[in-house]
Each structure stands twice: as structure tokens, then as C-alpha cells.
Design an enzyme around this catalytic site. Structure first.
Site, mmCIF file in Angstrom:
data_model
loop_
_atom_site.group_PDB
_atom_site.id
_atom_site.type_symbol
_atom_site.label_atom_id
_atom_site.label_comp_id
_atom_site.label_asym_id
_atom_site.label_seq_id
_atom_site.Cartn_x
_atom_site.Cartn_y
_atom_site.Cartn_z
ATOM 1 N N HIS A 167 20.119 40.419 -15.848
ATOM 2 C CA HIS A 167 20.889 39.619 -14.736
ATOM 3 C C HIS A 167 21.710 38.803 -15.049
ATOM 4 O O HIS A 167 22.447 37.946 -14.196
ATOM 5 C CB HIS A 167 20.193 39.961 -13.591
ATOM 6 C CG HIS A 167 19.913 41.187 -12.868
ATOM 7 N ND1 HIS A 167 20.715 42.114 -12.578
ATOM 8 C CD2 HIS A 167 18.597 41.573 -12.786
ATOM 9 C CE1 HIS A 167 19.777 43.039 -12.297
ATOM 10 N NE2 HIS A 167 18.561 42.807 -12.389
ATOM 11 N N ASN A 210 2.144 -0.759 -7.853
ATOM 12 C CA ASN A 210 2.413 0.847 -8.290
ATOM 13 C C ASN A 210 3.187 1.284 -6.892
ATOM 14 O O ASN A 210 2.931 0.852 -5.550
ATOM 15 C CB ASN A 210 1.258 1.495 -8.219
ATOM 16 C CG ASN A 210 0.448 1.444 -9.476
ATOM 17 O OD1 ASN A 210 0.971 0.669 -10.184
ATOM 18 N ND2 ASN A 210 -0.675 2.139 -9.542
ATOM 19 N N GLY A 211 4.092 2.305 -7.048
ATOM 20 C CA GLY A 211 4.659 2.765 -6.028
ATOM 21 C C GLY A 211 6.305 2.457 -5.869
ATOM 22 O O GLY A 211 6.803 1.779 -6.848
ATOM 23 N N LYS A 216 1.000 11.450 -16.050
ATOM 24 C CA LYS A 216 0.052 12.170 -15.497
ATOM 25 C C LYS A 216 -0.258 12.493 -14.134
ATOM 26 O O LYS A 216 -0.211 13.438 -13.578
ATOM 27 C CB LYS A 216 -1.385 11.725 -16.132
ATOM 28 C CG LYS A 216 -2.528 12.595 -15.908
ATOM 29 C CD LYS A 216 -2.375 13.666 -16.608
ATOM 30 C CE LYS A 216 -3.490 15.104 -16.411
ATOM 31 N NZ LYS A 216 -3.056 16.432 -16.768
ATOM 32 N N GLU A 253 4.834 28.609 -16.853
ATOM 33 C CA GLU A 253 3.744 27.614 -17.281
ATOM 34 C C GLU A 253 3.854 27.475 -18.830
ATOM 35 O O GLU A 253 3.976 26.470 -19.446
ATOM 36 C CB GLU A 253 2.487 28.017 -16.811
ATOM 37 C CG GLU A 253 1.232 26.997 -17.246
ATOM 38 C CD GLU A 253 1.462 25.761 -16.921
ATOM 39 O OE1 GLU A 253 2.228 25.391 -16.089
ATOM 40 O OE2 GLU A 253 0.766 24.843 -17.352
ATOM 41 N N CYS A 272 2.338 4.410 -12.869
ATOM 42 C CA CYS A 272 1.747 3.174 -13.183
ATOM 43 C C CYS A 272 0.129 2.975 -12.872
ATOM 44 O O CYS A 272 -0.325 3.721 -12.064
ATOM 45 C CB CYS A 272 2.389 1.976 -12.106
ATOM 46 S SG CYS A 272 4.057 2.309 -12.189
ATOM 47 N N TRP A 275 5.397 2.797 -15.315
ATOM 48 C CA TRP A 275 6.190 3.627 -15.667
ATOM 49 C C TRP A 275 7.409 3.527 -14.869
ATOM 50 O O TRP A 275 7.390 3.498 -13.598
ATOM 51 C CB TRP A 275 5.587 4.890 -15.040
ATOM 52 C CG TRP A 275 6.156 6.233 -15.666
ATOM 53 C CD1 TRP A 275 6.207 7.054 -16.697
ATOM 54 C CD2 TRP A 275 6.784 7.177 -14.829
ATOM 55 N NE1 TRP A 275 6.864 8.143 -16.840
ATOM 56 C CE2 TRP A 275 7.404 8.193 -15.413
ATOM 57 C CE3 TRP A 275 7.242 7.188 -13.631
ATOM 58 C CZ2 TRP A 275 8.190 9.408 -15.106
ATOM 59 C CZ3 TRP A 275 7.945 8.136 -12.823
ATOM 60 C CH2 TRP A 275 8.328 9.288 -13.750
ATOM 61 N N LYS A 285 4.831 23.866 -20.522
ATOM 62 C CA LYS A 285 4.145 23.336 -21.495
ATOM 63 C C LYS A 285 4.706 23.086 -23.044
ATOM 64 O O LYS A 285 4.658 21.929 -23.301
ATOM 65 C CB LYS A 285 2.797 24.330 -21.857
ATOM 66 C CG LYS A 285 1.771 24.451 -21.164
ATOM 67 C CD LYS A 285 0.829 23.327 -20.924
ATOM 68 C CE LYS A 285 1.222 22.458 -19.768
ATOM 69 N NZ LYS A 285 1.076 22.660 -18.711
ATOM 70 N N GLU A 290 7.320 20.069 -22.025
ATOM 71 C CA GLU A 290 6.612 18.792 -21.886
ATOM 72 C C GLU A 290 6.430 18.126 -23.325
ATOM 73 O O GLU A 290 6.631 16.884 -23.415
ATOM 74 C CB GLU A 290 5.403 19.073 -21.274
ATOM 75 C CG GLU A 290 5.616 19.333 -19.723
ATOM 76 C CD GLU A 290 4.338 19.138 -19.004
ATOM 77 O OE1 GLU A 290 3.564 20.039 -19.239
ATOM 78 O OE2 GLU A 290 4.057 18.416 -18.176
ATOM 79 N N ARG A 325 -2.123 8.243 -17.679
ATOM 80 C CA ARG A 325 -1.513 8.621 -16.660
ATOM 81 C C ARG A 325 0.291 8.456 -17.048
ATOM 82 O O ARG A 325 1.138 8.945 -16.531
ATOM 83 C CB ARG A 325 -1.522 7.635 -15.655
ATOM 84 C CG ARG A 325 -2.991 7.684 -14.857
ATOM 85 C CD ARG A 325 -3.152 6.522 -14.197
ATOM 86 N NE ARG A 325 -2.714 6.210 -12.930
ATOM 87 C CZ ARG A 325 -2.833 6.428 -11.827
ATOM 88 N NH1 ARG A 325 -4.142 6.941 -11.395
ATOM 89 N NH2 ARG A 325 -2.163 6.192 -10.665
HETATM 90 C C1 AGP Z 1 1.672 19.566 -16.023
HETATM 91 O O1 AGP Z 1 1.496 19.659 -17.361
HETATM 92 C C2 AGP Z 1 2.541 18.459 -15.759
HETATM 93 N N1 AGP Z 1 2.419 17.220 -16.299
HETATM 94 C C3 AGP Z 1 2.969 18.690 -14.191
HETATM 95 O O2 AGP Z 1 3.698 19.421 -13.850
HETATM 96 C C4 AGP Z 1 1.870 18.374 -12.964
HETATM 97 O O3 AGP Z 1 1.081 19.735 -12.852
HETATM 98 C C5 AGP Z 1 2.262 18.136 -11.698
HETATM 99 O O4 AGP Z 1 2.854 16.759 -11.521
HETATM 100 C C6 AGP Z 1 1.451 18.263 -10.470
HETATM 101 O O5 AGP Z 1 0.254 17.296 -10.630
HETATM 102 P P1 AGP Z 1 -0.993 17.524 -9.782
HETATM 103 O O6 AGP Z 1 -1.426 18.773 -10.047
HETATM 104 O O7 AGP Z 1 -1.938 16.364 -10.329
HETATM 105 O O8 AGP Z 1 -0.484 17.372 -8.232
#
Ligand code: AGP
Length: 603
Positions: A502, A99-100, A598, A479, A2, A75, A483, A486, A27
Site C-alpha cells: 500500500h 534534573n527535569g 536510558k 522492535e 540526567c 542530558w 533496536k 538506536e 542513563r
Molecule cells: C528501548 O530500547 C529504548 N531505549 C526506549 O524506547 C525505551 O523503551 C522507552 O524510553 C521506554 O522506557 P521505559 O520502558 O523505561 O518506560
């Protein structure tokens, strides 16, 4: 996650709010809304989906002349993304944005319902506005009613509230999620959940502390904590962080992949000296008596931690444990005082990481944050900080934050190695030269990008992807898979290459895509055997390697650097581009993928 903006002044309020929300768009959100209080009347608008829908709804609305305004991107956490659940939430004569998460909202809601209050949304946030109005009805003055409301809330909040009962003020409160108050010498007051919407408007800001609350009206910002009035210590807004533009790239993510070369120079700058590593204001003493390191993070930042944990053990000779912050918080961890507690976060606002940091601080550990956003909550809380200097990252899928985190932690591992006598000067000088090559290695090779663009059409179906690698290339495999999932919404997993036999190898068939990370400088033969085992079971292989590999179905030939870290950075760019191009072909929203935010400021 948010976003919040607020404004008091003469400016066209709708425009300021909509532009501010646009700055916060990256975000992640699924609905948006705003409210303007002018001449004693409140007008509000809400829309589901993209901000353009709110722009469309407000196109005939004008809000010039003195007044107050609040705006929000939501969000969804409690209740679906609908107009009723979008903020601002309304009572009879007051509006709130939040927010929160209000953890005790169910009890509060029940009590209010028993008194006859009618709720129209499924959100936790709506209780705030009803509690406030209930307090007013019980004879309290508006600010007192707000203060009483805040006292009853448990959980995380950044709140802005406006009310016809006191039409010149915005009431605000902050706990565990960020809220900034800004002002300028034209008597305008601004609120935002991050710097970006304030750039070009506010000259000075206060980053509110947890449990701060107060009110703002023309000419006055009154700040309180636990009932006591606080001094308002404004500081200049850092305008170095100009709002990011796409600069001709199709997506922010693409631009950010291409920026990695330039920003990595920033990460290195001034830190790698001839005979030593120089870490800003961190004295060597800070690392004295450290016996172990614990690194804690989420998502991509967690992968950066995992990758560099190999270096802390192998090069610095210091025992290193890596923890996922959301797990760490509740495992009742053993926190030993001679452990250096490192948190990694691009945003500096991730709730789980922030809470883990608080736990470490409370246990008396030395804390160090690796962060991209100065003045963020994590930076302010940790004893020491090293900034990654990657510049604002807007694509939800993190790219340049990852490579700069890894680079900075590599530099830190050398510092610790020198301090502990784990490496000699000769080793250091070699590493220093290698580090200086990173910006060149991170440059996107247009031919490889073009090849990936063409290859991507063959990888739009299938029943899943396995990214595999060994050693530091295992976290890179994680990673690469993150990616891809996501932004493509395809199932992908990262796995240690040697672990496939395994269990997961049972999945192998021609519709299982294996992206094999096969650097020549580290365990090449071992990975090769693992890939051959998969190929023998008919898995489709996309190999990344400098060494020709005949059984690969598709092959991306890398340059073949002699140092594993250089191969790591080269392959990082390739897995990022692969995810990008697959997502583009699938027609997805690359920068704002579904369901993601974000910065994740809720648990
Ligand atoms: C990364 O592509 C992600 N969107 C997500 O995993 C992110 O790295 C994670 O939420 C941690 O965020 P930060 O590095 O801002 O703490």
C-alpha cells in the site's frame, strides 16, 4: 537522562561523586560536573562529553575531611552540551544541580534579568540558583529562601543546592522525577536519582514523594511537604540489585541479550502453577468487572504492549487498546471505570508513562504496572505491580526488559483467560508447558550469533531497512527496527508485511534491505507472498525462518518451534543480535548511543 548524586560526611567526596555518576552513566548524558563545599569554600568542575573528562579535570583535587558535595550528569534539553550549560549552575555564592524541566523558566528568567541578574547558561536550571539568592538578598533565611524558590517552580525537578550562606546543609526538592535520600550509621547522608550509586554506602533510604523538599546536615534530615514537617520513614535499601558488570562481554547490551534465558526463568518463577496463574499479592477480585484493557507505554515497552494485545484479545477474549503514552496524555481520552489500565515500563520513571498513569488513577480506573524497577515512581503509584525481574538493565537499547515484559504479559493473558472462562484446563496445561520452554528458547545459539556477526558486514550501507512481519511478529518487526536505528543510526522501519504493497513497496530496490520475519507457526504463506512481492522488485531480503526460502539473499534458519510465542522469542534474540553486530561494525557506542537516554524523565 540526567543523574544526580549528593553527599554529606567525612569520606573523600570527589571519589564518591565520580563513582556515583559512573553508576548513572548508562542513563545517558553529554556533560558532567561536581561541586564540593568544605571549610566554607566551594570548588567546582565541569566537563563536556564522557565522565573520563571530568575525572581528568579533577585528578589533582582532594576533598578529604568533613564537607558536602553534589554531582550531576546532564542530558541536554535546553541549550547545547557545553561547559557553561553543564551543572552545577552557580550564583554568587550558591550552586545547584537539577534534573527535569522548569516549565516557567522563561518568565522567571525575565523577571530576574529585569532586576539585573546575569545569566551565563542557556538552561532552565540556572533560574533556581538565582531565585534562591534573590530571596536571600530580600532578607530571607536560607531555608526559607529555598522554600520560596521551590514554590515558584512549575514542572519537573529533582534539586540539590549548596550555599556558602549556610555551608553545613544540602537543600533538596523533588517533583515528578525521582530523588532518594539515604543514610548509614556512620552519620553519612547520601542523595541519588536512583538506587545504584547508594549500594554499599547507604543502609536505609527514603524515596521522596512529589512536592517533598527539605534540608540535610550532619545528624539531621528535615523533610517537608506543603510547609508541613514530615516524618522521615526510612526503609532498608534493597541490596539485591548489585551494580551490573560486563562479565567478559563486550557490551552491557550483549550481556543482557545473553542473560535473557536466565532472567526469563525468574519472570516465570512461582507464577505458573499446575492449574492456575499465581500473581503475587494480586487477588482474583482485582480483575473482577473488567470489561476492557488499555495498555500504555513508550518505545520498546510499547512494542511489548502491542505484541501482547493480540493475546489479550485472542486468548483472554477481552477488548484491548494500546496507547503511546505521549499521545494518550493529550488526546482527552475517554476513561471508563471498567477498564483495567496497564502501564509498562522498564525503568518505572518514564515521564509520559507516569503522567498517563496519574490520569488513569485520577479517573478512578484500576491500575496495574509491569515494571523492572521496584520502588520506582510508576510502581509506587500504581494499584498493583508485576515485576519483570530482569535485573538491572544498563544498555540504553532495551533487550531483556522487552522479552520479560512480553513473557509476563503472556502469563497475565492466561490468568485473565482462566478467570473469564475463555480457555479450558487442557488449553492452559499446553500453554504452561510451552511457557516452561521459554528460557531454553532464549538461550543464544552461538552458531547463529557467529552467522549474524559475518552477515552484518553486508548491511552497513543502503538507503534503509524494512523489518516486516504479521500478527505478533509485526510489533517484533517494530522492535527490531527500533533496536537497529538506536545503535546503528541507520534508517529502519517496522511494517506489517501485508501493508507494504500500500505504499512502501515503491522504495524497493537492491539497496532496500528487508528483514522478513517468517515464522512457520503463524501466517507463513501470507508473509511469504509479501516477501516475494518485494523480491520481485529487487529488494535485498534477509529472511528469518525455519523453512528454506530460496529467493532470500541471506537466510537465518531458525529452529522452527510449533508455537508462535516460542518463534517470537527466538526471533527476538536474532533481531537484537543483528542490531548489535551492525553497530559494532560501524564502531558506534553500543551501550550509550548518541542522543539517547536510558530513562526518559522529561516530556
Ligand atoms: C528501548 O530500547 C529504548 N531505549 C526506549 O524506547 C525505551 O523503551 C522507552 O524510553 C521506554 O522506557 P521505559 O520502558 O523505561 O518506560
Amino acid at each position: 537522562m540526567c543523574g544526580i548524586v549528593g553527599y554529606i560526611g567525612e569520606r573523600e567526596k570527589k571519589e564518591f561523586i565520580l563513582n556515583g555518576l559512573k553508576e548513572l552513566e548508562y542513563r545517558g548524558y553529554d556533560s558532567a560536573g561536581l561541586a564540593v563545599l568544605k571549610d566554607g569554600e566551594i570548588t567546582h568542575f565541569k566537563a563536556v562529553g564522557k565522565l573520563e573528562n571530568l575525572v581528568e579535570k579533577t585528578k589533582n583535587f582532594k576533598s578529604e575531611g568533613f564537607g558536602l558535595a553534589i554531582g550531576h550528569t546532564r542530558w541536554a534539553t535546553h541549550g547545547k552540551p557545553t561547559e557553561l550549560n553543564a551543572h552545577p549552575h552557580l550564583g554568587e555564592f550558591s550552586y545547584v544541580i537539577h534534573n527535569g524541566i522548569i516549565e516557567n523558566y522563561q518568565e522567571l528568567k525575565k523577571e530576574l534579568q529585569e532586576k539585573g541578574v546575569n545569566f551565563i547558561s542557556q538552561t532552565d536550571s540556572e533560574v533556581i540558583v538565582h531565585l534562591f539568592e534573590e530571596n536571600l538578598k530580600n532578607g530571607k533565611e536560607p531555608f526559607e529562601a529555598f522554600e520560596e524558590t521551590i514554590k515558584l517552580l512549575k514542572g519537573a525537578y529533582a534539586i540539590l543546592l549548596i550555599t556558602k550562606a549556610d555551608p553545613k546543609k544540602i537543600f533538596f526538592a523533588k517533583n515528578l522525577v525521582p530523588l532518594i535520600v539515604g543514610k548509614n550509621d556512620e552519620d553519612e547522608i547520601f542523595f541519588s536519582s536512583s538506587d545504584a550509586p547508594l549500594i554499599g554506602f547507604a543502609d536505609e533510604v527514603i524515596y521522596l514523594n512529589d512536592k517533598d523538599y527539605g534540608y540535610a546536615q550532619k545528624g539531621e534530615i528535615a523533610l517537608f511537604s506543603e510547609g508541613i514537617k514530615q516524618e522521615t520513614l526510612f526503609k532498608p535499601l534493597n541490596i539485591g540489585k548489585l551494580s551490573a558488570q560486563k562479565d567478559g562481554y563486550r557490551f552491557f547490551m550483549e550481556k543482557e541479550i545473553y542473560e535473557q534465558s536466565a532472567v526469563s526463568s525468574e519472570t516465570i518463577m512461582g507464577r505458573v502453577a499446575k492449574d492456575d496463574i499465581v500473581l503475587e499479592d494480586i487477588e482474583d477480585d482485582f480483575f473482577a468487572d473488567i470489561k476492557e484493557i488499555t495498555i500504555c507505554a513508550c518505545g520498546t515497552s510499547y512494542h511489548a504492549a502491542l505484541a501482547t494485545s493480540y493475546l489479550f484479545e485472542r486468548v483472554s477474549k477481552i477488548k484491548t487498546t494500546v496507547e503511546i503514552a505521549s499521545e494518550f496524555r493529550y488526546k482527552e481520552p475517554l476513561l471508563l471505570k471498567d477498564t483495567l489500565f496497564v502501564v509498562i515500563s522498564q525503568s518505572g520513571e518514564t515521564a509520559d508513562t507516569l503522567q498517563a498513569l496519574k490520569m488513569a488513577k485520577e479517573a478512578g480506573l484500576k491500575t496495574l504496572s509491569i515494571c523492572n524497577v521496584d520502588n520506582s515512581s510508576i510502581v509506587r503509584l500504581s494499584d498493583k505491580t508485576l515485576l519483570t525481574r530482569a535485573g538491572i538493565e544498563k544498555g540504553v537499547a532495551s533487550t531483556k526488559a522487552f522479552t520479560t515484559q512480553v513473557l509476563l504479559l503472556w502469563i497475565l493473558s492466561l490468568k485473565l483467560a482462566l478467570l473469564r472462562g475463555a480457555i479450558d484446563k487442557e488449553y492452559f496445561h499446553k500453554e504452561r508447558k510451552i511457557i516452561s520452554k521459554v528460557p531454553e528458547v532464549l538461550k543464544v545459539d552461538e552458531k547463529i550469533h557467529e552467522k549474524i556477526r559475518r552477515l552484518s558486514k553486508r548491511y552497513l550501507h543502503g538507503h534503509g531497512f524494512f523489518f516486516i512481519g504479521r500478527d505478533i511478529f509485526f510489533p517484533l518487526a517494530l522492535e527490531g527496527a527500533l533496536k537497529l536505528k538506536e545503535i546503528s543510526y541507520l534508517h529502519a522501519e517496522g511494517y506489517p508485511a501485508g501493508e507494504m504493497k500500500h505504499g512502501p513497496i515503491a522504495l524497493a530496490d537492491s539497496e532496500l534491505f528487508t528483514v522478513a520475519l517468517m515464522p512457520k507457526s503463524l501466517l507463513y504463506d501470507k508473509v511469504k507472498s509479501n516477501v516475494e512481492e518485494l523480491s520481485a522488485r529487487d529488494a535485498t531480503i534477509l529472511a528469518l525462518s525455519p523453512l528454506e526460502f530460496e529467493i532470500a539473499d541471506d537466510f537465518i534458519k531458525t529452529k522452527g518451534y510449533d508455537h508462535p510465542m516460542l518463534e517470537f522469542f527466538e526471533m527476538s534474540v536474532i533481531v537484537q543480535l543483528l542490531a548489535l553486530e551492525i553497530s559494532v561494525r560501524l564502531g558506534n557506542d553500543v551501550d550509550m548511543p548518541r542522543n539517547l537516554a536510558k530513562s526518559v524523565t522529561v516530556e
